[in-house]
Design a protein around this motif. Sequence first.
Motif, PDB file in Angstrom:
ATOM      1  N   GLU A 100       0.841  -1.199   0.000  1.00  0.00           N
ATOM      2  CA  GLU A 100       0.000   0.000   0.000  1.00  0.00           C
ATOM      3  C   GLU A 100       0.874   1.246   0.000  1.00  0.00           C
ATOM      4  O   GLU A 100       1.829   1.345   0.767  1.00  0.00           O
ATOM      5  CB  GLU A 100      -0.885   0.010   1.249  1.00  0.00           C
ATOM      6  N   ASP A 101       0.530   2.192  -0.853  1.00  0.00           N
ATOM      7  CA  ASP A 101       1.191   3.492  -0.821  1.00  0.00           C
ATOM      8  C   ASP A 101       0.584   4.250   0.352  1.00  0.00           C
ATOM      9  O   ASP A 101      -0.631   4.478   0.366  1.00  0.00           O
ATOM     10  CB  ASP A 101       0.952   4.237  -2.130  1.00  0.00           C
ATOM     11  N   PRO A 102       1.386   4.614   1.348  1.00  0.00           N
ATOM     12  CA  PRO A 102       0.812   5.231   2.550  1.00  0.00           C
ATOM     13  C   PRO A 102       0.233   6.623   2.298  1.00  0.00           C
ATOM     14  O   PRO A 102      -0.586   7.086   3.087  1.00  0.00           O
ATOM     15  CB  PRO A 102       1.989   5.296   3.524  1.00  0.00           C
ATOM     16  N   LEU A 103       0.618   7.279   1.208  1.00  0.00           N
ATOM     17  CA  LEU A 103       0.114   8.629   0.928  1.00  0.00           C
ATOM     18  C   LEU A 103      -1.169   8.626   0.111  1.00  0.00           C
ATOM     19  O   LEU A 103      -2.037   9.470   0.312  1.00  0.00           O
ATOM     20  CB  LEU A 103       1.195   9.457   0.216  1.00  0.00           C
ATOM     21  N   THR A 104      -1.292   7.677  -0.816  1.00  0.00           N
ATOM     22  CA  THR A 104      -2.486   7.638  -1.663  1.00  0.00           C
ATOM     23  C   THR A 104      -3.498   6.589  -1.231  1.00  0.00           C
ATOM     24  O   THR A 104      -4.660   6.670  -1.606  1.00  0.00           O
ATOM     25  CB  THR A 104      -2.103   7.352  -3.131  1.00  0.00           C
ATOM     26  N   GLY A 105      -3.039   5.571  -0.495  1.00  0.00           N
ATOM     27  CA  GLY A 105      -3.922   4.472  -0.110  1.00  0.00           C
ATOM     28  C   GLY A 105      -4.063   3.418  -1.189  1.00  0.00           C
ATOM     29  O   GLY A 105      -4.720   2.402  -0.987  1.00  0.00           O
ATOM     30  N   ASP A 106      -3.437   3.625  -2.344  1.00  0.00           N
ATOM     31  CA  ASP A 106      -3.482   2.647  -3.428  1.00  0.00           C
ATOM     32  C   ASP A 106      -2.834   1.349  -2.957  1.00  0.00           C
ATOM     33  O   ASP A 106      -1.710   1.364  -2.448  1.00  0.00           O
ATOM     34  CB  ASP A 106      -2.749   3.186  -4.659  1.00  0.00           C
ATOM     35  N   SER A 107      -3.539   0.226  -3.091  1.00  0.00           N
ATOM     36  CA  SER A 107      -2.965  -1.053  -2.657  1.00  0.00           C
ATOM     37  C   SER A 107      -3.120  -2.095  -3.750  1.00  0.00           C
ATOM     38  O   SER A 107      -4.075  -2.057  -4.537  1.00  0.00           O
ATOM     39  CB  SER A 107      -3.623  -1.533  -1.355  1.00  0.00           C
TER      40      SER A 107
END
Length: 139
Positions: A100-107
């Motif tokens: 998961e990208d912690p800044l965008t939430g994209d997982s």
Amino acid sequence: MNVAVEASPTGATQARLIEIVFPDHTNHLGTLFGGQALAWMDKAAFVVATRYARRTVVTARSEQVDFRLPVRQGQLVELIARIVATGRSSMQVEVDLIAEDPLTGDSRLCTRGRFTMIALDAHGTPTAITPLPAAIEPA
């Protein structure tokens, strides 16, 4: 001696762990070492198998580990381990590694593998566990 275990989809048959990918977990490309991914996956399999069996457990096998996408430095990693089948003393554990990208939430699902865990008694001998209820086993 037989041990009764309460097993439900949100109980002893599933465990979730969270890690973060730091520089010492990565290769020269800034992506997660495969061996580190396997270690985290094995740890998640150990946790869910221990909770299910309420016994000492050991890893007997890791198999069919598919590395689908790279995991980058700075990403969060969620490991979801599920008991998918049981034998007399063994548990088949499927583990998903989701980055998961912690800044965008994209997982994204990056890696999936299967581990065989064995329950042991106090003498280190494989010991019987409670079978997985048919209602929980995947179709």
